[in-house]
Design a protein around this motif. Sequence first.
Motif, mmCIF file in Angstrom:
data_model
loop_
_atom_site.group_PDB
_atom_site.id
_atom_site.type_symbol
_atom_site.label_atom_id
_atom_site.label_comp_id
_atom_site.label_asym_id
_atom_site.label_seq_id
_atom_site.Cartn_x
_atom_site.Cartn_y
_atom_site.Cartn_z
ATOM 1 N N LEU A 199 -2.720 19.705 -17.825
ATOM 2 C CA LEU A 199 -2.117 20.829 -17.104
ATOM 3 C C LEU A 199 -1.106 20.408 -16.048
ATOM 4 C CD1 LEU A 199 -5.275 23.084 -16.618
ATOM 5 C CD2 LEU A 199 -3.531 23.191 -18.420
ATOM 6 N N GLY A 200 -0.758 19.146 -16.011
ATOM 7 C CA GLY A 200 0.218 18.710 -15.010
ATOM 8 C C GLY A 200 0.203 17.212 -14.854
ATOM 9 N N SER A 201 0.704 16.748 -13.706
ATOM 10 C CA SER A 201 0.747 15.322 -13.415
ATOM 11 C C SER A 201 -0.301 14.977 -12.376
ATOM 12 C CB SER A 201 2.135 14.918 -12.902
ATOM 13 O OG SER A 201 3.118 15.132 -13.895
ATOM 14 N N GLY A 202 -0.787 13.755 -12.437
ATOM 15 C CA GLY A 202 -1.814 13.304 -11.512
ATOM 16 C C GLY A 202 -1.295 13.202 -10.087
ATOM 17 N N ASP A 203 -2.142 13.523 -9.145
ATOM 18 C CA ASP A 203 -1.815 13.453 -7.724
ATOM 19 C C ASP A 203 -2.346 12.128 -7.183
ATOM 20 O OD1 ASP A 203 -1.204 13.886 -5.117
ATOM 21 O OD2 ASP A 203 -2.745 15.390 -4.747
ATOM 22 N N VAL A 204 -1.450 11.141 -6.993
ATOM 23 C CA VAL A 204 -1.853 9.816 -6.536
ATOM 24 C C VAL A 204 -2.112 9.881 -5.034
ATOM 25 C CG1 VAL A 204 -1.271 7.378 -6.418
ATOM 26 C CG2 VAL A 204 -0.453 8.765 -8.328
ATOM 27 N N THR A 205 -3.363 9.764 -4.653
ATOM 28 C CA THR A 205 -3.716 9.824 -3.239
ATOM 29 C C THR A 205 -3.313 8.546 -2.520
ATOM 30 O OG1 THR A 205 -5.597 11.232 -3.768
ATOM 31 C CG2 THR A 205 -5.604 10.154 -1.614
ATOM 32 N N ALA A 206 -3.688 7.383 -3.077
ATOM 33 C CA ALA A 206 -3.384 6.109 -2.439
ATOM 34 C C ALA A 206 -3.465 5.009 -3.475
ATOM 35 C CB ALA A 206 -4.359 5.836 -1.290
ATOM 36 N N ALA A 241 -5.620 1.997 -7.633
ATOM 37 C CA ALA A 241 -4.957 3.280 -7.381
ATOM 38 C C ALA A 241 -5.934 4.405 -7.662
ATOM 39 C CB ALA A 241 -3.708 3.438 -8.254
ATOM 40 N N ASN A 242 -5.809 5.466 -6.871
ATOM 41 C CA ASN A 242 -6.721 6.599 -6.978
ATOM 42 C C ASN A 242 -5.933 7.899 -7.063
ATOM 43 O OD1 ASN A 242 -8.063 8.837 -4.894
ATOM 44 N ND2 ASN A 242 -9.479 8.075 -6.462
ATOM 45 N N GLU A 243 -6.302 8.728 -8.046
ATOM 46 C CA GLU A 243 -5.799 10.095 -8.120
ATOM 47 C C GLU A 243 -6.916 11.007 -7.599
ATOM 48 O OE1 GLU A 243 -3.048 9.463 -12.121
ATOM 49 O OE2 GLU A 243 -4.967 10.499 -12.258
ATOM 50 N N GLY A 244 -6.643 11.672 -6.495
ATOM 51 C CA GLY A 244 -7.717 12.287 -5.738
ATOM 52 C C GLY A 244 -8.185 13.646 -6.199
ATOM 53 N N ASP A 245 -7.496 14.306 -7.121
ATOM 54 C CA ASP A 245 -7.936 15.648 -7.493
ATOM 55 C C ASP A 245 -9.111 15.583 -8.463
ATOM 56 O OD1 ASP A 245 -6.748 14.995 -9.937
ATOM 57 O OD2 ASP A 245 -4.843 15.873 -9.338
ATOM 58 N N GLU A 246 -9.628 16.753 -8.857
ATOM 59 C CA GLU A 246 -10.870 16.807 -9.640
ATOM 60 C C GLU A 246 -10.700 16.279 -11.059
ATOM 61 O OE1 GLU A 246 -10.349 21.524 -10.889
ATOM 62 O OE2 GLU A 246 -11.960 20.871 -9.538
ATOM 63 N N ALA A 292 0.850 -1.193 0.000
ATOM 64 C CA ALA A 292 0.000 0.000 0.000
ATOM 65 C C ALA A 292 0.879 1.235 0.000
ATOM 66 C CB ALA A 292 -0.926 0.010 1.221
ATOM 67 N N THR A 293 0.328 2.319 -0.492
ATOM 68 C CA THR A 293 1.066 3.574 -0.502
ATOM 69 C C THR A 293 0.104 4.737 -0.336
ATOM 70 O OG1 THR A 293 2.681 4.914 -1.740
ATOM 71 C CG2 THR A 293 0.967 3.836 -3.029
ATOM 72 N N ILE A 294 0.567 5.754 0.336
ATOM 73 C CA ILE A 294 -0.149 7.021 0.475
ATOM 74 C C ILE A 294 0.744 8.110 -0.089
ATOM 75 C CG2 ILE A 294 -1.165 8.666 2.094
ATOM 76 C CD1 ILE A 294 -1.627 6.337 4.001
ATOM 77 N N ASN A 295 0.210 8.847 -1.046
ATOM 78 C CA ASN A 295 0.978 9.914 -1.684
ATOM 79 C C ASN A 295 2.357 9.421 -2.095
ATOM 80 O OD1 ASN A 295 1.424 12.524 -2.654
ATOM 81 N ND2 ASN A 295 2.323 13.202 -0.735
ATOM 82 N N PRO A 296 2.432 8.437 -3.000
ATOM 83 C CA PRO A 296 3.726 7.814 -3.317
ATOM 84 C C PRO A 296 4.717 8.797 -3.920
ATOM 85 C CG PRO A 296 2.065 7.188 -4.919
ATOM 86 C CD PRO A 296 1.342 7.894 -3.814
ATOM 87 N N ASP A 297 5.958 8.579 -3.566
ATOM 88 C CA ASP A 297 7.052 9.356 -4.122
ATOM 89 C C ASP A 297 7.147 9.078 -5.616
ATOM 90 O OD1 ASP A 297 9.528 10.518 -4.712
ATOM 91 O OD2 ASP A 297 10.622 8.755 -4.015
ATOM 92 N N PHE A 298 7.278 10.130 -6.425
ATOM 93 C CA PHE A 298 7.369 9.948 -7.866
ATOM 94 C C PHE A 298 8.811 9.833 -8.336
ATOM 95 C CE2 PHE A 298 4.453 9.690 -11.358
ATOM 96 C CZ PHE A 298 5.242 9.836 -12.466
#
Length: 751
Positions: free
Chosen positions: A324-331, A349-354, A258-264
Motif C-alpha cells: 500500500l505504499g513505501s516503507g517509513d525508515v525511522t532510523a 535499518a528500521n522501518e517503524g510503522d506496523e 547514522a540517519t533519522i527519517n532519511p530523505d528518499f
Amino acid sequence: MRTNLFTSLLAASAAIASPCAYGLEIDGRIDPEEWRGAQRIDDFRLTQPLSRAAASQPTEAWLLATPGGLAVAFRNHQPAGVPRLRQHTQRDGNATVDRVNLYVDFDGDGRAGYNFTVTLANSIVDTTITSENQFNDDWDGDWRHATSEDDGGWSAEMLIPWHIAPMRDVADGTRTLGIELDRVIASTGERTSWPAVHYTEARFLSAFNRVEVPAYSQSLLAITPYVVGVGDAVGHDGDFDAGADLFWKPSGKFQLSATINPDFGQVESDELTVNFSATETFFSDKRPFFTENQGFFDVPFGSYNTNSRLIYTRRVGGRTDDGLGSGDVTAALKLNGSAGGYNYGLFAANEGDEVGRDFYAVRATRDFAGFGLGAMVTRVDRPFLDRQADVYEFDQRWTPNPQWAIRGTLVASDVEQSGRTLRDSGGQIRIDYDMGGGWRQQLYGLHLGKDLQLNDFGYLERNNFNYLRYDLGRRVTDLPADSAYASHDWHYAASRRYSDDGVHIADAFAITRRGELRDGGNEFAEVALWTAGHDDLITRGNGVLRVPSRLFVNYERLLPRQNGSPWSLAIEAGYSADGLGGIDEGETQLYLEPNYQFSDRLILFAGVEYTHAPDWLLWRGGNRLGAFRADSLVLDAGLQWFIDDKQELRVRLETIGLDARLKQAYRVDAGGRPLAVDEAIPDFRVRNLGFQIRYRYELAPLSYLYIAYVRGGEMFEEGRMERGVGREFRDAFDLRDSEQLLVKLSYRFEI
C-alpha cells in the motif's frame, strides 16, 4: 611498482609543517613552492588505445601527502592545434570532455577504491570501485578541486581529505596507497595513464602503483539536517518532512554513519520504465546515508552484469509488505572500521510503522599479498509476512601474478515463513587470464539453487539457474595511422544456460566489437545467436515454454562535437528476435539523441526511441500468453543551464506512448508447446509522463537548496481502440496524476 614517498616527505618535514604546506591552495594554478617535496610523475602511457605507447601530448602530475589530505596536481600540455572540449555538467554527469582522473585504493589491497574526476570546466565525478572494475557513481564525497587554463594547456588540482574513506590501521606510521592517474583528451579519445592499465582490463584496481605515504589521520563530525515541503495541486494537499544524516569519523580506522527519517531523494526522480517481464527493474540509490561507505557491503552476486548484489539499498524504504505504499525508515546505522588486520562493517535499518521491516548486515574481510577473504551475514525481519530471511556469504579473490585473477563467491539462504523453512545455496566463479599480445580469456560459472532467496535484502534477477560462459578477447591497437579507428576490442563468447530442474534454457554464441575512433567517439556492435530452448520464467511458474532460436543484433555509435560544431549525436539500433515467430519476426529499435551546446554552461538534449515489435510475447495469467504487435515511442529531452558555479537550472521531460494489438493467444501445454487458441485477450495501451523543472543552489559543499516543479502520470487501458502509438504519445502530455511544488533545504554542518 612501488614508490617510496615516505622518505622524501620526511626529508621535507619542515616544508610540510610550514604554512604553505598546511595552506595548500587548491586554485588550479600549480605553484612550485606549494608543491615542493611532491613526487613528480611524467611517465603517462596510452591506455586508450591500449598500446601502452608514449602519449602524443605530455602530461605531468604531482602527488603529495599532507596532513590535510592527499593532494594531486595535473599539468596537461595541449597546444592550440588540439581542440579542447569543455562543458559544465551536473555532478556525476556523462559528457565527452577533457578530464583527469585520480584513482585511490586507500588500503592498497586491491579490494575497494575511489575515482575522483575533474573536467576542464571544473565539473566533477566521484565513484566507488569494487570487484576490480565495477564503478558506482551513487556516492558523493566532500573534496576540493579547481582548474585553470592558458595558451599551452590546462591544469587541475585536487585535495582528498583522509577522512573521506575508511582505512585500515597501520603500525609503522606508513600507509601504502594504490594510485592510478590518467588524462583524457576528448577530441581524439586518447587516454594516458600511470600506470598503464585500463579499467576494462580484468585486473585494474589491484594493478595500481603502490605508493608509501605517512599515515596521516583526520577526524570529521558532520551533521546534515534537511527539511522538505511539498504541495500537490491535484490532490489539494501538502506535506512537510524533516530528518538528518550524521557522519562521525574520528579516524580512518573507525567511521560511523547514522540517519533519522532519511530523505528518499525526492529531487532525484527515477527514469520512466515500462516493464512487463518477470524480472524487476533495478534503480540506483542517491540517499547520502545509503551511499556513504557502502562499497564495503557491495558484493556482486548472481549475474554476469553488475546489477545483481546481496545488498540492494532500495529495499530499505521500498514498497511495503502490504503493498500500500513505501516503507517509513525511522532510523539506520552503519559502522565501518578495522582492527587486528580485519576490516569490518555493520549495517542496521528500521522501518517503524506496523508493516515495517528490520534490516541487518555484518561483513568482515581479511587481505594478504595477492589474496583476500570476505564473509557477510544479512537478516531481514518482516513481521507482516511472518517471515525472517537470513543470507550467509563467503568470497575470495586471488591474483597470484599479473596474468591471473580468480574470484569466487558462495551464498546460502535460510528463510522461515509461517512455520515453513526454505534453504538453498548458490555460487559463482570468475577466472581471468591475460595471455599477452592483446589476447585474454575469461571463464565465468554461476549456480543459483531453486529455492535460493536473496531478494528480501538483495537484488537477484532470478534463481533456479545455471550459467557457464567462456569469452576469448583480442585487443587490436596497431591500426594504420590513416584508419578512422584507433583500436578494436573483439570478444568471442559461448555460453550455456539451464535450470536446476534440468531444463535447457539456451546455448548462445556472440561476437562483439568495441571500437575507439580518432574523432573521440566510440562504436559498439554485437551479434548473438541463441539456440532453441525454453523460457521458464515467462509463465510465472505455470509451465515451461518451448521457444525457437533467437537472434540479437545491436549497434551503437557516439559522434562527439568536432571542429567547433555545437552538435553531438548518439545512435543506437537493434534487432531482437526472441518471440515465437522466429528470427524473421524480430523487434526493431532505433534511438537517436542529438545534443546542442549553446555554450559551455547551456546544453539542450533530446533522446527519441522508436520500437516496433511484430511478435511481442507477454504473460496473461496462468498458462496463457499473448503475442502482440506493438509500437512504442519514447522521448527523453531537456536542458541544463549552469547559471554560475553555484546555481543550476534543469528541465527534463520524459514521455512514453505504447500501443499493443493482439496477434495470437496461446496456451502452454504440459510438454511446453505453445498452442494457438481462440481466446479473447484485450489489446492494451500505456501512457507515461514525467516532467520536472528544478533549480539548485549550492550553499556549501554537500549543502543545497532545491526548488522543483514536478508533474507526472501514467495510464494503462485495455480494449480495442484504433488509436495508434502516435495518439498514445500525444495524449501522454495530458496526464496529470500529480502536480507538485517541492522545496528542499539541506545543510551540512562540520564540527
